[in-house]
Every structure is written in C-alpha cells, then in structure tokens.
Design a protein around this motif. Structure first.
Motif, PDB file in Angstrom:
ATOM      1  N   LEU A 259     -27.271 -14.673 -48.506  1.00 12.02           N
ATOM      2  CA  LEU A 259     -28.164 -14.226 -49.574  1.00 12.02           C
ATOM      3  C   LEU A 259     -29.040 -13.038 -49.167  1.00 12.02           C
ATOM      4  O   LEU A 259     -29.413 -12.217 -50.012  1.00 12.02           O
ATOM      5  N   TYR A 260     -29.355 -12.933 -47.883  1.00  8.93           N
ATOM      6  CA  TYR A 260     -30.192 -11.829 -47.397  1.00  8.93           C
ATOM      7  C   TYR A 260     -29.645 -10.464 -47.835  1.00  8.93           C
ATOM      8  O   TYR A 260     -30.392  -9.576 -48.247  1.00  8.93           O
ATOM      9  N   TYR A 261     -28.314 -10.311 -47.762  1.00 10.36           N
ATOM     10  CA  TYR A 261     -27.717  -8.981 -47.950  1.00 10.36           C
ATOM     11  C   TYR A 261     -27.873  -8.460 -49.385  1.00 10.36           C
ATOM     12  O   TYR A 261     -28.174  -7.286 -49.585  1.00 10.36           O
ATOM     13  N   SER A 262     -27.688  -9.336 -50.372  1.00 12.03           N
ATOM     14  CA  SER A 262     -27.837  -8.836 -51.743  1.00 12.03           C
ATOM     15  C   SER A 262     -29.313  -8.589 -52.064  1.00 12.03           C
ATOM     16  O   SER A 262     -29.649  -7.596 -52.714  1.00 12.03           O
TER      17      SER A 262
ATOM     18  N   HIS B  71     -21.926  -7.719 -50.519  1.00 10.99           N
ATOM     19  CA  HIS B  71     -21.579  -6.313 -50.246  1.00 10.99           C
ATOM     20  C   HIS B  71     -21.969  -5.354 -51.365  1.00 10.99           C
ATOM     21  O   HIS B  71     -21.527  -4.215 -51.394  1.00 10.99           O
ATOM     22  N   ILE B  72     -22.790  -5.832 -52.276  1.00  8.39           N
ATOM     23  CA  ILE B  72     -23.303  -4.944 -53.326  1.00  8.39           C
ATOM     24  C   ILE B  72     -24.162  -3.852 -52.669  1.00  8.39           C
ATOM     25  O   ILE B  72     -24.801  -4.101 -51.650  1.00  8.39           O
ATOM     26  N   THR B  73     -24.150  -2.653 -53.249  1.00  7.36           N
ATOM     27  CA  THR B  73     -24.922  -1.563 -52.647  1.00  7.36           C
ATOM     28  C   THR B  73     -25.995  -1.063 -53.613  1.00  7.36           C
ATOM     29  O   THR B  73     -25.875  -1.201 -54.829  1.00  7.36           O
ATOM     30  N   LYS B  74     -26.984  -0.424 -53.017  1.00  7.93           N
ATOM     31  CA  LYS B  74     -28.046   0.221 -53.786  1.00  7.93           C
ATOM     32  C   LYS B  74     -27.455   1.258 -54.747  1.00  7.93           C
ATOM     33  O   LYS B  74     -27.929   1.421 -55.873  1.00  7.93           O
ATOM     34  N   GLN B  75     -26.409   1.962 -54.325  1.00  9.01           N
ATOM     35  CA  GLN B  75     -25.793   2.999 -55.165  1.00  9.01           C
ATOM     36  C   GLN B  75     -25.220   2.393 -56.450  1.00  9.01           C
ATOM     37  O   GLN B  75     -25.441   2.924 -57.538  1.00  9.01           O
ATOM     38  N   ILE B  76     -24.481   1.286 -56.330  1.00 10.27           N
ATOM     39  CA  ILE B  76     -23.907   0.657 -57.536  1.00 10.27           C
ATOM     40  C   ILE B  76     -25.030   0.123 -58.422  1.00 10.27           C
ATOM     41  O   ILE B  76     -24.999   0.268 -59.643  1.00 10.27           O
ATOM     42  N   ILE B  77     -26.029  -0.495 -57.801  1.00 10.36           N
ATOM     43  CA  ILE B  77     -27.152  -1.045 -58.580  1.00 10.36           C
ATOM     44  C   ILE B  77     -27.823   0.079 -59.385  1.00 10.36           C
ATOM     45  O   ILE B  77     -28.053  -0.060 -60.594  1.00 10.36           O
ATOM     46  N   ASN B  78     -28.091   1.197 -58.740  1.00 13.33           N
ATOM     47  CA  ASN B  78     -28.770   2.294 -59.445  1.00 13.33           C
ATOM     48  C   ASN B  78     -27.894   2.908 -60.537  1.00 13.33           C
ATOM     49  O   ASN B  78     -28.401   3.308 -61.594  1.00 13.33           O
TER      50      ASN B  78
ATOM     51  N   VAL C 291     -19.002  -0.230 -65.521  1.00 12.23           N
ATOM     52  CA  VAL C 291     -19.378   0.695 -64.453  1.00 12.23           C
ATOM     53  C   VAL C 291     -18.396   0.405 -63.319  1.00 12.23           C
ATOM     54  O   VAL C 291     -18.373  -0.713 -62.792  1.00 12.23           O
ATOM     55  N   GLU C 292     -17.554   1.387 -62.987  1.00 10.87           N
ATOM     56  CA  GLU C 292     -16.545   1.089 -61.967  1.00 10.87           C
ATOM     57  C   GLU C 292     -17.209   0.850 -60.616  1.00 10.87           C
ATOM     58  O   GLU C 292     -17.984   1.660 -60.128  1.00 10.87           O
ATOM     59  N   GLY C 293     -16.925  -0.318 -60.042  1.00  9.66           N
ATOM     60  CA  GLY C 293     -17.545  -0.702 -58.772  1.00  9.66           C
ATOM     61  C   GLY C 293     -16.595  -0.478 -57.615  1.00  9.66           C
ATOM     62  O   GLY C 293     -15.760   0.422 -57.656  1.00  9.66           O
ATOM     63  N   THR C 294     -16.717  -1.306 -56.573  1.00  3.33           N
ATOM     64  CA  THR C 294     -15.810  -1.171 -55.427  1.00  3.33           C
ATOM     65  C   THR C 294     -15.204  -2.544 -55.133  1.00  3.33           C
ATOM     66  O   THR C 294     -15.785  -3.580 -55.444  1.00  3.33           O
ATOM     67  N   TYR C 295     -14.040  -2.496 -54.453  1.00  2.00           N
ATOM     68  CA  TYR C 295     -13.379  -3.752 -54.099  1.00  2.00           C
ATOM     69  C   TYR C 295     -14.160  -4.531 -53.031  1.00  2.00           C
ATOM     70  O   TYR C 295     -13.935  -5.706 -52.831  1.00  2.00           O
ATOM     71  N   TYR C 296     -15.078  -3.863 -52.351  1.00  2.00           N
ATOM     72  CA  TYR C 296     -15.902  -4.565 -51.357  1.00  2.00           C
ATOM     73  C   TYR C 296     -16.825  -5.606 -51.997  1.00  2.00           C
ATOM     74  O   TYR C 296     -17.232  -6.553 -51.354  1.00  2.00           O
ATOM     75  N   ASN C 297     -17.153  -5.383 -53.268  1.00  2.00           N
ATOM     76  CA  ASN C 297     -18.142  -6.252 -53.920  1.00  2.00           C
ATOM     77  C   ASN C 297     -17.521  -7.563 -54.426  1.00  2.00           C
ATOM     78  O   ASN C 297     -17.801  -8.031 -55.507  1.00  2.00           O
ATOM     79  N   PHE C 298     -16.629  -8.137 -53.610  1.00  2.00           N
ATOM     80  CA  PHE C 298     -16.015  -9.417 -54.022  1.00  2.00           C
ATOM     81  C   PHE C 298     -17.018 -10.548 -53.844  1.00  2.00           C
ATOM     82  O   PHE C 298     -18.024 -10.398 -53.142  1.00  2.00           O
ATOM     83  N   LYS C 299     -16.699 -11.683 -54.458  1.00  2.00           N
ATOM     84  CA  LYS C 299     -17.567 -12.854 -54.346  1.00  2.00           C
ATOM     85  C   LYS C 299     -17.030 -13.741 -53.226  1.00  2.00           C
ATOM     86  O   LYS C 299     -15.831 -14.022 -53.188  1.00  2.00           O
TER      87      LYS C 299
ATOM     88  N   SER D 118     -15.901 -10.846 -44.881  1.00  2.00           N
ATOM     89  CA  SER D 118     -17.288 -10.377 -44.942  1.00  2.00           C
ATOM     90  C   SER D 118     -17.850 -10.112 -43.561  1.00  2.00           C
ATOM     91  O   SER D 118     -18.573  -9.134 -43.350  1.00  2.00           O
ATOM     92  N   GLU D 119     -17.522 -10.985 -42.604  1.00  2.00           N
ATOM     93  CA  GLU D 119     -17.995 -10.776 -41.219  1.00  2.00           C
ATOM     94  C   GLU D 119     -17.459  -9.460 -40.674  1.00  2.00           C
ATOM     95  O   GLU D 119     -18.183  -8.692 -40.041  1.00  2.00           O
ATOM     96  N   THR D 120     -16.196  -9.185 -40.950  1.00  2.00           N
ATOM     97  CA  THR D 120     -15.592  -7.939 -40.472  1.00  2.00           C
ATOM     98  C   THR D 120     -16.282  -6.737 -41.106  1.00  2.00           C
ATOM     99  O   THR D 120     -16.630  -5.777 -40.423  1.00  2.00           O
ATOM    100  N   ILE D 121     -16.502  -6.793 -42.416  1.00  2.00           N
ATOM    101  CA  ILE D 121     -17.107  -5.662 -43.136  1.00  2.00           C
ATOM    102  C   ILE D 121     -18.507  -5.374 -42.590  1.00  2.00           C
ATOM    103  O   ILE D 121     -18.841  -4.230 -42.303  1.00  2.00           O
TER     104      ILE D 121
END
Ligand code: CTP
Ligand code: MG
Length: 228
Positions: A33-36, A108-115, A201-209, A219-222
């Motif tokens: 949860l920290y990461y998001s 793996h959500i990013t500030k860029q996608i959020i904005n 809004v097209e996101g990225t494949y990294y933002n999987f659940k 996720s550990e690898t990423i």
C-alpha cells in the motif's frame, strides 16, 4: 477545485492465498500500500482517503501513514465487505469536486498517470485509465468457447477511475438503493446508473493489480529494478 483520491485497502485478498492481506505484504521492505500512497502524495491531488478494514486501521496509521506520510493531508476510513461498499463508505465521508478511486493493490501507478487523469476528468467529468488487451479474449461456458469478441474493441480497465464527485455519488446512491451486487468497478456504476460517457486515459501495463502470487513476484522485480 478540490481533488480527492480514495485508495482502497479493505480487501481480504482471497485469491492471493496469504496470511496477511496483499496490500500489507512487504514488497521490497515496504507494505504494498505504501507505493500507491506515495504516487498520490507526489501528484496534484489535494487529499487522500485510505479505506481499510477496522482491524487494520491501527497498523495502517502507525506503520504507513504516520511513518511515511506525516506531511500529506490524509484520512483513514473503515471499509465494507465488498469493494463497492468500501468505495461508498469513503464517498459518504468526503466533500470534493473530483474523486480518483484507486486500488491499493496497484503499487505501480505513477504520478504522471495520476496527473493525466486529473487533467482529463476536469475536462470531461469521467475517465478511467486502461490498456488495450494483448491476448485474444474468449467467452467461455462449461469449458467451451461460446464467442470471440473483436480484440480491437477490448481494453482492460485499471484504476484510477475518476469522476466529478456529484456524478459518482449519485450513481452509487442509485446502485446501493437497488442493492446491486454486480459492481466490480466504479465505471460500471456510472455506465449503469447515469447517462455520462466515460473517457479512456491510456495507461501502462505496469499498472496491473496484484491478485495472485506471480503478480507479487513481478512486482518485486519491477521495484528492485526501478530503485537501482
Ligand atoms: N477492496 C476494498 N474493500 C473490499 C474489497 C476490496 O477496499 N471489501 C480493495 C482491495 O483492497 C484492492 C481493491 O479493492 O485494493 C481491488 O480488489 P481485489 O483485487 O478484488 O482485492 P481483494 O478483494 O482483496 O482480493 P480477492 O478478490 O482475491 O479476495
Ligand atoms: Mg475482491
């Protein structure tokens, strides 16, 4: 114009088969949860609401929010038995112009996608992040293919899912009044109970659940690669 993020962390993670709920598992030495929360804290949102189970509120406060986010405007709200109940509990407690609803199990959500989502929701009133499906999807019944929908039209819904507050609250009020148990994401509520079109809004494949064990391993690898 106030923008509030609701981060969902009240699930049990039954498909993960682990003792600790997946959002609290340690991913590269920090809870999932920290990461998001970190991405939202760095973004243009004005306030963050975390929804978690009653039994986890103390842990969430002591081990995450007070430890890492003491300078971020943040509240913790108790969740419900289903995802839609957790969302509704949060919606009932806030006052905002726009809300971004995010699964705490997507680290793996990013500030860029959020904005990018904030910009779009301010323009259109409703948007979600999603990615085109890569595989051909089959509709199956009794282990037998019934149909193959056109792949070009299929997208995987992710989060954040973003709406004008009044729109999503009205949609949820109606869904709850109808006791609708079929809801698996927030866009569905707006599709079924309002006449509003929702933008992608097209996101990225990294933002999987993170849903099953292998998602945790990816996720550990990423994260360890990113931190290098
Ligand atoms: N969630 C929630 N409240 C619930 C159920 C889910 O806040 N009652 C949250 C989860 O914590 C997660 C997000 O909604 O961040 C997406 O849900 P899902 O991946 O289905 O998580 P779980 O319900 O925990 O997992 P499972 O369905 O495997 O039990
Ligand atoms: Mg679930």
């Amino acid at each position: 114009m106030k923008v509030t993020a609701i981060i969902l962390a009240a699930g049990k993670g039954s498909r993960m088969n682990s003792k600790i709920s997946k959002q609290y598992m340690q991913l590269c030495e920090k809870p999932v949860l920290y990461y998001s929360i970190s991405a939202f804290a760095d973004s243009d949102v004005d306030e963050i609401i975390i929804v978690t189970a009653a039994k986890d509120i103390k842990y969430c406060k002591e081990e995450i929010t007070e430890k890492y986010f003491s300078s971020t405007p943040l509240k913790i709200v108790e969740g419900g038995n289903e995802r839609y109940e957790s969302v509704y509990n949060a919606l009932k407690t806030i006052k905002a112009d726009y809300v971004l609803i995010h699964d705490g199990a997507r680290p793996h959500i990013t500030k860029q996608i959020i904005n990018k989502c904030i910009e779009e929701v301010k323009k259109t009133g409703a948007c979600i992040t999603a990615v085109p499906v890569k595989d051909t999807i089959k509709k199956v019944k009794d282990n037998t293919i019934e149909d193959t929908p056109d792949r070009k039209q299929l997208w995987q819904a992710q989060t954040p899912q973003c709406f004008m507050y009044d729109l999503i609250k009205t949609g949820y009020d109606k869904a709850m009044e109808k006791n609708d148990k079929s809801i698996t994401d927030d866009a569905m509520v707006v599709e079924k109970y309002t006449n509003t079109k929702i933008k992608i809004v097209e996101g990225t494949y990294y933002n999987f659940k993170i849903t099953t064990q292998e998602d945790f391993e990816f996720s550990e690898t990423i994260i360890s690669k990113r931190d290098k």
